[in-house]
Design a protein around this motif. Structure first.
Motif, mmCIF file in Angstrom:
data_model
loop_
_atom_site.group_PDB
_atom_site.id
_atom_site.type_symbol
_atom_site.label_atom_id
_atom_site.label_comp_id
_atom_site.label_asym_id
_atom_site.label_seq_id
_atom_site.Cartn_x
_atom_site.Cartn_y
_atom_site.Cartn_z
ATOM 1 N N LEU C 105 35.520 -64.443 -14.222
ATOM 2 C CA LEU C 105 34.887 -63.750 -12.989
ATOM 3 C C LEU C 105 33.867 -64.510 -12.313
ATOM 4 C CD1 LEU C 105 35.889 -60.536 -12.862
ATOM 5 C CD2 LEU C 105 33.779 -60.023 -14.251
ATOM 6 N N GLY C 106 34.037 -64.583 -10.980
ATOM 7 C CA GLY C 106 33.138 -64.781 -10.177
ATOM 8 C C GLY C 106 33.259 -66.380 -9.619
ATOM 9 N N ARG C 107 34.369 -66.909 -10.480
ATOM 10 C CA ARG C 107 34.500 -68.498 -10.230
ATOM 11 C C ARG C 107 36.133 -68.529 -10.533
ATOM 12 N NH1 ARG C 107 33.179 -70.917 -15.538
ATOM 13 N NH2 ARG C 107 33.656 -69.245 -16.888
ATOM 14 N N GLU C 108 36.756 -68.059 -10.089
ATOM 15 C CA GLU C 108 38.414 -68.181 -10.281
ATOM 16 C C GLU C 108 38.826 -69.369 -9.989
ATOM 17 O OE1 GLU C 108 36.790 -65.345 -8.635
ATOM 18 O OE2 GLU C 108 37.106 -63.708 -9.897
ATOM 19 N N TYR C 109 39.974 -69.856 -10.492
ATOM 20 C CA TYR C 109 40.647 -71.041 -10.031
ATOM 21 C C TYR C 109 41.640 -70.758 -8.805
ATOM 22 C CZ TYR C 109 38.888 -73.947 -14.164
ATOM 23 O OH TYR C 109 37.996 -74.315 -15.045
ATOM 24 N N ARG C 110 41.706 -71.519 -7.982
ATOM 25 C CA ARG C 110 42.406 -71.230 -6.777
ATOM 26 C C ARG C 110 43.414 -72.311 -6.525
ATOM 27 N NH1 ARG C 110 40.051 -66.832 -3.862
ATOM 28 N NH2 ARG C 110 38.269 -66.499 -4.642
ATOM 29 N N ARG C 111 44.800 -71.959 -6.166
ATOM 30 C CA ARG C 111 45.586 -72.980 -5.747
ATOM 31 C C ARG C 111 46.356 -72.649 -4.312
ATOM 32 N NH1 ARG C 111 50.905 -75.088 -8.206
ATOM 33 N NH2 ARG C 111 51.321 -73.242 -8.706
ATOM 34 N N TYR C 112 46.223 -73.384 -3.345
ATOM 35 C CA TYR C 112 46.445 -73.138 -2.114
ATOM 36 C C TYR C 112 46.101 -71.784 -1.548
ATOM 37 C CZ TYR C 112 50.013 -76.534 -3.621
ATOM 38 O OH TYR C 112 50.743 -77.154 -4.301
ATOM 39 N N GLY C 113 44.753 -71.249 -2.082
ATOM 40 C CA GLY C 113 44.255 -70.227 -1.725
ATOM 41 C C GLY C 113 44.538 -69.006 -2.277
ATOM 42 N N LEU C 114 45.508 -69.038 -3.443
ATOM 43 C CA LEU C 114 45.702 -68.009 -4.153
ATOM 44 C C LEU C 114 45.212 -68.198 -5.631
ATOM 45 C CD1 LEU C 114 49.589 -67.416 -2.950
ATOM 46 C CD2 LEU C 114 47.413 -66.212 -2.381
ATOM 47 N N LEU C 115 45.221 -66.993 -6.538
ATOM 48 C CA LEU C 115 44.596 -67.411 -7.894
ATOM 49 C C LEU C 115 45.246 -67.891 -8.543
ATOM 50 C CD1 LEU C 115 43.013 -63.718 -8.266
ATOM 51 C CD2 LEU C 115 41.831 -65.889 -7.614
ATOM 52 N N ASP C 116 44.878 -68.980 -9.437
ATOM 53 C CA ASP C 116 45.741 -69.873 -10.216
ATOM 54 C C ASP C 116 45.591 -69.264 -11.690
ATOM 55 O OD1 ASP C 116 45.902 -73.543 -10.859
ATOM 56 O OD2 ASP C 116 47.038 -71.673 -11.671
ATOM 57 N N TRP C 117 46.618 -68.357 -11.973
ATOM 58 C CA TRP C 117 46.489 -67.739 -13.155
ATOM 59 C C TRP C 117 47.091 -68.394 -14.442
ATOM 60 C CZ3 TRP C 117 43.739 -64.007 -13.171
ATOM 61 C CH2 TRP C 117 43.404 -62.863 -12.417
ATOM 62 N N GLY C 118 47.999 -69.359 -13.970
ATOM 63 C CA GLY C 118 48.308 -70.167 -15.183
ATOM 64 C C GLY C 118 47.275 -71.187 -15.902
ATOM 65 N N ARG C 119 46.587 -71.626 -14.873
ATOM 66 C CA ARG C 119 45.490 -72.476 -15.574
ATOM 67 C C ARG C 119 44.289 -71.705 -16.115
ATOM 68 N NH1 ARG C 119 41.621 -76.380 -11.676
ATOM 69 N NH2 ARG C 119 40.370 -76.943 -13.060
ATOM 70 N N MET C 120 43.943 -70.559 -15.514
ATOM 71 C CA MET C 120 42.939 -69.623 -16.030
ATOM 72 C C MET C 120 43.342 -69.280 -17.212
ATOM 73 S SD MET C 120 40.974 -67.424 -12.955
ATOM 74 C CE MET C 120 42.288 -67.033 -12.085
ATOM 75 N N ASN C 121 44.535 -68.634 -17.634
ATOM 76 C CA ASN C 121 45.081 -68.095 -18.785
ATOM 77 C C ASN C 121 45.009 -69.286 -19.871
ATOM 78 O OD1 ASN C 121 45.566 -65.536 -18.011
ATOM 79 N ND2 ASN C 121 47.669 -66.065 -17.455
ATOM 80 N N ALA C 122 45.510 -70.619 -19.594
ATOM 81 C CA ALA C 122 45.430 -71.457 -20.343
ATOM 82 C C ALA C 122 44.103 -71.921 -20.861
ATOM 83 C CB ALA C 122 46.123 -72.753 -19.716
ATOM 84 N N GLU C 123 43.194 -71.931 -19.909
ATOM 85 C CA GLU C 123 41.897 -72.347 -20.251
ATOM 86 C C GLU C 123 41.105 -71.188 -21.126
ATOM 87 O OE1 GLU C 123 40.400 -75.363 -16.751
ATOM 88 O OE2 GLU C 123 38.866 -74.278 -17.817
ATOM 89 N N ALA C 124 41.401 -70.208 -20.809
ATOM 90 C CA ALA C 124 40.643 -68.904 -21.513
ATOM 91 C C ALA C 124 41.046 -68.943 -23.088
ATOM 92 C CB ALA C 124 41.131 -67.552 -20.844
ATOM 93 N N ALA C 125 42.534 -69.158 -23.136
ATOM 94 C CA ALA C 125 42.872 -69.010 -24.465
ATOM 95 C C ALA C 125 42.373 -70.369 -25.357
ATOM 96 C CB ALA C 125 44.718 -69.275 -24.481
ATOM 97 N N ASP C 126 42.326 -71.589 -24.877
ATOM 98 C CA ASP C 126 41.534 -72.658 -25.431
ATOM 99 C C ASP C 126 40.093 -72.274 -25.989
ATOM 100 O OD1 ASP C 126 43.158 -75.340 -23.574
ATOM 101 O OD2 ASP C 126 43.591 -74.409 -25.439
ATOM 102 N N LEU C 127 39.448 -71.711 -24.735
ATOM 103 C CA LEU C 127 38.019 -71.532 -25.084
ATOM 104 C C LEU C 127 38.002 -70.518 -26.212
ATOM 105 C CD1 LEU C 127 35.559 -71.941 -23.612
ATOM 106 C CD2 LEU C 127 35.884 -69.959 -22.140
ATOM 107 N N LEU C 128 38.837 -69.424 -26.415
ATOM 108 C CA LEU C 128 38.613 -68.385 -27.372
ATOM 109 C C LEU C 128 39.078 -69.379 -28.415
ATOM 110 C CD1 LEU C 128 39.810 -65.487 -25.662
ATOM 111 C CD2 LEU C 128 37.704 -65.901 -26.528
ATOM 112 N N ARG C 129 40.220 -70.133 -28.504
ATOM 113 C CA ARG C 129 40.438 -70.596 -29.890
ATOM 114 C C ARG C 129 39.322 -71.382 -30.685
ATOM 115 N NH1 ARG C 129 45.152 -72.996 -27.711
ATOM 116 N NH2 ARG C 129 46.199 -71.053 -27.389
ATOM 117 N N ARG C 130 38.414 -71.767 -29.660
ATOM 118 C CA ARG C 130 37.206 -72.589 -30.315
ATOM 119 C C ARG C 130 36.640 -71.633 -31.437
ATOM 120 N NH1 ARG C 130 34.307 -75.322 -25.148
ATOM 121 N NH2 ARG C 130 32.580 -75.461 -26.476
ATOM 122 N N PHE C 131 36.502 -70.487 -30.907
ATOM 123 C CA PHE C 131 35.976 -69.452 -31.562
ATOM 124 C C PHE C 131 36.803 -68.977 -32.682
ATOM 125 C CE2 PHE C 131 32.166 -69.011 -29.079
ATOM 126 C CZ PHE C 131 32.682 -69.194 -27.840
ATOM 127 N N ALA C 132 37.992 -69.513 -32.677
ATOM 128 C CA ALA C 132 38.963 -68.896 -34.078
ATOM 129 C C ALA C 132 39.454 -67.692 -33.510
ATOM 130 C CB ALA C 132 38.158 -69.080 -35.403
#
Lengths: 326, 330, 513
Positions: C105-132
């Motif tokens: 929220l507030g610092r979404e990744y963008r690609r060609y001006g549109l939101l880059d869901w793929g990257r955000m989803n992947a990174e979010a999943a990684d981040l949460l995996r660090r917390f098991a």
């Protein structure tokens, strides 16, 4: 390229846009002779007596002539009126009667009808003459000469007051041809023939009684030295009369009120001595409009501009006219 | 440990900026008045005050009901249409054969019935919203659309012109020199302000708007409170409808109350009542309406075209909300 | 900035609200790469201190130096960009949007001006995996339990590459396993050189993971030192400002005395509510505190709400004072003499813009009304009485309740129900998010009220409250009442065994363990 929702939408939008760019050349489409016609009447609004009378007249005449009338009401929206005309074209009407709500926004509607091969008769209001021409883009215009109406009222007022007075003007709806023309006719005449008269303020009352009253009330308060109120229609004049009375003055004596339309309540006000004069603007287009339709189908040439003769009402003839006023 | 708590706030040092933020609308009103006294011709007269008060009265009357509705966190879009119904019914009653034969009774009925019926339509709004848990903006949209249609059907779209001094007293009459509708307006504002402050119903309204779930869990009859505020809004609209047709000596179901809902909402917004509910200032709505009215008058009297006035009106609303946001505690 | 300089130095900070001095020359110092415990009673100023640091409030005076530079953040967003990430007690995220969206929220990744869901989803999943935590990050946040939501909030804060992470009561909705995962994450942050300020009332947890401790009281900093150098009793003494001797031996405010129970006030059998509650049973007598224990999601709140008429029960019987009832809305239950102090005071409890007085009397307003008008004199008298009795800290009864600390808000809500003079009082997590001192006060108060004749049904996730305070304990597991233990048998071990295994063995554990 993947056919997904986005591409489909963009493609459809583009296609539709493309279809409308087909250029429009040529003359007014012809009208076949028929026993029974299907005609469209795209009314602008139904919120005042003048419009209601006009609609009633068209419906009555259509019934008399055995024509099927497709009737729409644009509820004061120019955009909706364009949509109404387009839907009539889609329904395959033979002929369209159109009182354009405003001069410019209705041009596309007229052009669309021409492209679809449907002749259009403009009634009571015109479109911008620099963008669409009678005899070329639409059949003709029939209506009152609004400029003349304004001039006649101005002449009467000058005569009545001896060329002296301060005027408050209540205009009609912004952008509507009757408002523009009635202002032009009146203002120009005053400037040319009565240099001692001055127009103190000129604001829109939207052709409505309540709004006219409120605007008149405010303007009279800001300019207590006004002696004349010129309203573009009777409804606003009646509102102004109420405002004058509320301010403790006497309409007809302290302040002269003049207007246009000749509706029943207006003529009654003339009889009562509150309204000075009202130039007629007859809403009963039915007979004349359908006459033109049949003449055109018959092959007659139709003049580009057909002006309705308007009578002029003041104290001298108000009583006799009252029973037939709309 | 805390001392025995004292009632009332301890004195705080006077913060000029905060004062102006809170009283932004009133300040703007005063500034505008000063401007008018200086610039607008013939402004300093009782008649001018009269004209402005009578022109604003109907908006304020509707705004009172609207303020209460907004205090519960709702909104009422149907007020203009309810005005049209009430304004259409009144002449139908006193011009009917019954009304003409028994004028006193006819006039009395012409006052009571249209207002009561508008109130019932308001109650319908409240019932519809609470029973089906519909968002108020959607729920009152139904009456917004259908209501005017009902008025038009009743009168066949025709204008009803009339002359009935007894009935028209509500719009044209004066009591000790003060126009009747202004007295009604002030009475309604006072009654509503007092209700919100001192009565059980008023506090329940604010608790429903403040936190509906908490209010319900504390036993506040949330559905009933909501139904009543919409009914009251309907009643106010009914009264306003009578005033409008009286002033104009005519009732046109097509035009009465057109756009009134937006004017009332604007007055409430400028006046400082938050649309999230839970707080309300009826006096604020009065000031908001006066400010908007005065701006309209200023522009009109100084020859500015009407279209510009709409833009200015929008700017005022934006300015009012901005200054209220700035006044919120950090 | 040299490696030995502190990361954060707050000195002589003052802040005043409407007549109450919230911070009075307060100070706080945090070294880089350490976990600092920040403790104090509610109203001590911990939350205010943090809000001043992160720019949510403007301080009246004092200095804040972060990373060697003086700072004055104008808003939490500025603080975020400056390297300070706060995580507040109430999870300030957007329930309707997906987990990944909330994290970015507030610092979404963008690609060609549109939101880059793929990257955000992947990174979010990684981040949460660090917390098991393994979840589908595309699902809306509200689909997940409070514990998971908390983890997401922490993940978000951590992902900002902060140098200082502030956690305000992060463990209040977590179970033991989740807490230990959180502590692992905190240790990992410490190893990476990130400092953590850990605010909590759970002193045992603080001893597990914190390096140093700062104690605040009444807006001042009264103690700062190494965690290992201060024992628990000294810590509590510093927080309360009391002598060691007067700090009670018990960890809760329940005196342990249990008066004889009277008539049956509430008897509920075979309750079925939605899918959560399948067969619940509960009984409360006069002068009795009945504890309702169970894990998150076992159906305790649902049972309470059904008894109070807030939700309809699909099956089962409820008897109040021997009479069968089925309240369809809270107003009916209140009329029958039941009070319910809900779990979430922000959502269900306080009316934020109203004053303390208004909030307290919300339930009895009709009783204070004659001819439609509220009797303000009577109202004020009642409010004064309860403010004294519950020692509610506010500048006055007119102060807006949203400005009070969590503990004082809870006291006001408690007073709201006490005003109604109920026969049965249902308390759902009554001391959650409240400091040691106020907690003890409230617990003692509950005992006192019970002794005077009130029947209390208390839902609590803190075992000490149940084991010490309850005369009788019902344990719910998966929507069923699996144990009914008298005080003598209701040890922490027995209760946890009942939660875990559900039923038969609980009795055995109590005898053996």
């Amino acid at each position: 390229m993947i056919i997904d929702r986005r591409t489909l939408l963009i493609g459809t939008a583009g296609g539709v846009a493309g279809l409308t760019i087909i250029p429009a050349f040529g003359q007014v489409p012809p009208l076949k002779k028929k026993d029974h016609y299907k005609v469209g009447f795209a009314q602008t609004e139904s919120n005042n007596p003048w419009r209601l009378a006009q609609t009633a007249s068209m419906k009555d005449e259509a019934a008399k002539r055995g024509a099927q009338l497709v009737y729409t009401d644009a509820a004061s929206s120019a955009a909706k009126q364009v949509a109404d005309v387009n839907s009539m074209i889609a329904q395959g009407v033979d002929f369209i009667f159109l009182p354009p709500r405003e001069e410019k926004p209705l041009i596309p509607a007229v052009m669309n009808a021409k492209k679809a091969g449907i002749p259009v008769l403009l009634v009571d209001r015109n479109v911008d003459p620099s963008l669409a021409k009678p005899g070329v883009d639409f059949l003709a215009f029939i209506g009152s000469n609004f400029v003349l109406e304004g001039q006649r009222v101005a002449d009467w007022t000058i005569e009545k007051t001896g060329g002296k007075g301060k005027i408050i003007e209540l205009e009609g709806s912004v952008g509507a041809s009757p408002a523009n023309d009635r202002k032009k006719g009146f203002d120009d005449t005053i400037k040319a023939k009565a240099p001692d008269m001055v127009i103190l303020a000129s604001q829109s009352g939207d052709f409505a009684r309540d709004k006219g009253r409120q605007v008149a009330e405010t303007l009279l308060q800001a300019h207590p030295d006004a002696t004349i109120v010129y309203a573009h229609n009777d409804e606003m004049a009646l509102g102004a009369i109420a405002a004058i009375e509320a301010a403790g003055k006497v309409p007809g004596k302290d302040i002269l009120v003049v207007s246009i339309d000749g509706e029943k309540d207006g003529v009654q006000a003339i009889v009562d001595g509150k309204l000075g004069c009202s130039c007629e603007c007859n809403p009963r287009f039915g007979p004349a409009a359908f006459d033109i339709l049949y003449k055109y189908a018959n092959g007659d040439t139709i003049p580009p501009m057909i002006i309705n003769p308007d009578r002029f009402f003041d104290a001298s003839n108000a009583k006799e006219v009252l029973p037939t006023a709309f | 440990m805390a001392d025995a708590p004292t009632i009332g706030r301890k004195g705080a040092s006077f913060d000029v900026a905060a004062f102006f933020r809170r009283y932004a609308a009133l300040t703007a009103l005063i500034v505008l008045l000063a401007f008018n006294f200086a610039v607008t011709p013939n402004f300093a007269s009782w008649q001018t005050l009269n004209v402005n008060l009578t022109q604003v009265a109907t908006i304020v009357i509707v705004s009172v009901g609207m303020t209460l509705v907004i205090a519960t966190g709702g909104i009422d879009l149907s007020v203009g249409s309810l005005m049209a119904i009430s304004g259409a019914l009144a002449p139908m009653i006193f011009l009917s054969s019954f009304g003409l034969s028994y004028p006193a009774l006819g006039n009395a009925l012409a006052f009571v019935a249209p207002v009561a019926i508008a109130g019932m339509f308001g109650l319908f709004n409240g019932w519809f919203i609470t029973r089906f848990r519909v968002q108020p903006i959607v729920g009152t949209l139904v009456m917004f659309i259908a209501g005017r249609g009902i008025g038009q059907v009743l009168t066949n779209g025709n204008l009803q012109a009339f002359k009935n001094p007894t009935f028209q007293f509500i719009g044209l009459g004066r009591v000790f020199g003060v126009p009747c509708q202004v007295i009604i307006m002030l009475a309604l504002v006072a009654a509503a302000a007092w209700t919100l402050r001192s009565t059980l119903f008023g506090r329940q309204i604010l608790s429903v708007g403040g936190n509906e779930r908490a209010a319900w869990l504390s036993g506040v009859p949330v559905a009933s409170v909501k139904r009543w505020v919409y009914a009251i809004s309907g009643l106010c609209a009914g009264i306003a409808g009578l005033v409008v047709v009286s002033i104009n000596s005519s009732s046109d179901a097509n035009l009465v109350g057109l756009g009134m809902e937006l004017d009332a909402i604007a007055a409430v917004a400028v006046g400082g009542t938050p649309f999230t509910g839970g707080q309300a200032t009826v006096v604020g709505s009065l000031i908001g309406a006066l400010l908007i009215q005065l701006v309209r008058y200023t522009l009109l009297a100084n020859g500015v075209p009407d279209a510009a006035a709409l833009v200015v009106k929008g700017a005022i609303i934006a300015g009012a909300v901005w200054s209220q946001q700035r006044g919120k505690p950090t | 900035m040299s490696p030995t300089d502190p990361l954060l130095v707050m000195r002589d900070v003052n802040k005043r609200f409407q007549g109450v001095q919230a911070l009075s020359a307060a100070s706080l110092e945090v070294e880089p790469g350490e976990i600092m415990a920040l403790v104090g009673e509610n109203g001590a100023g911990k939350s205010t201190m943090i809000k001043v640091l992160t720019g949510a409030y403007r301080r009246d005076s004092g200095s804040i130096v972060f990373g060697g530079e003086p700072v004055d953040f104008a808003s939490p967003q500025h603080a975020q960009h400056g390297g300070i990430s706060p995580i507040y007690q109430e999870i300030n995220l957007v329930p309707f949007r997906s987990v990944a969206e909330n994290i970015f929220l507030g610092r979404e990744y963008r690609r060609y001006g549109l939101l880059d869901w793929g990257r955000m989803n992947a990174e979010a999943a990684d981040l949460l995996r660090r917390f098991a935590v393994e979840i589908d990050v595309r699902r809306p946040l509200m689909d997940f339990s409070t514990a998971i939501q908390q983890m997401v909030a922490i993940a978000r804060a951590v992902s900002f590459k902060a140098r200082l992470v502030i956690m305000d009561e992060p463990t209040s909705s977590l179970d033991e396993r989740e807490v230990s995962v959180l502590f692992d994450v905190m240790r990992r942050l410490r190893a990476e050189g990130v400092a953590v300020i850990f605010i909590s009332h759970r002193l045992d947890e603080l001893y597990q993971v914190c390096d140093r401790v700062t104690v605040m009281r009444d807006g001042r900093t009264v103690m700062a030192g190494r965690m290992g150098d201060v024992d628990k009793l000294h810590l509590i003494a510093a927080m309360l400002g009391r002598d060691l001797e007067t700090v009670r031996a018990h960890s809760t405010g329940f005196s342990g005395a249990h008066a004889a129970a009277g008539e049956v006030v509430l008897s509920a059998e075979g309750l079925q509510i939605g899918r959560k509650v399948r067969d619940a049973r509960v009984e409360v007598r006069e002068r009795q505190i009945v504890g309702l224990a169970g894990l998150l999601g076992s159906g305790r709140t649902e049972v309470a709400r059904a008894i109070f008429g807030a939700d309809p029960a699909d099956a089962g019987t409820i008897e109040l004072g021997g009479r069968a009832v089925s309240p369809r809305e809270p107003a009916e239950a209140i009329a029958l003499g039941v009070g319910y102090c809900s779990e979430d005071r922000k959502a269900d409890g306080i009316v934020p813009d109203m004053s303390v007085r208004e909030n307290m009397t919300l339930g009895i307003l009709p009783r204070l009304t004659s001819m439609g008008i509220v009797d303000e004199a009577r109202q004020r008298e009642i409010v004064d009485r309860f403010m004294k009795r519950l020692a509610i800290k506010a500048s006055s009864a007119e102060q807006k309740i949203r400005e009070l600390s969590g503990g004082n808000q809870q006291k006001v809500l408690l007073a709201r129900w006490l005003c109604t003079d109920p026969k049965l009082l249902i308390l759902d997590e009554p001391t959650r998010g409240i400091d040691v001192g106020a907690k003890a006060e409230i617990q003692a108060l509950i005992r006192e009220l019970a002794d005077q004749g009130l029947g209390v049904l208390m839902i609590s996730s803190e075992l000490e409250e149940i084991t010490e305070g309850a005369d009788r304990v019902f344990v719910l597991s998966d929507g069923r009442t699996v144990a009914d233990l008298p005080h003598a048998e209701a040890s922490a071990a027995a209760i946890m065994a009942a939660m875990a295994h559900g039923g038969a063995e609980a009795g055995e554990e109590a005898v053996n363990g």
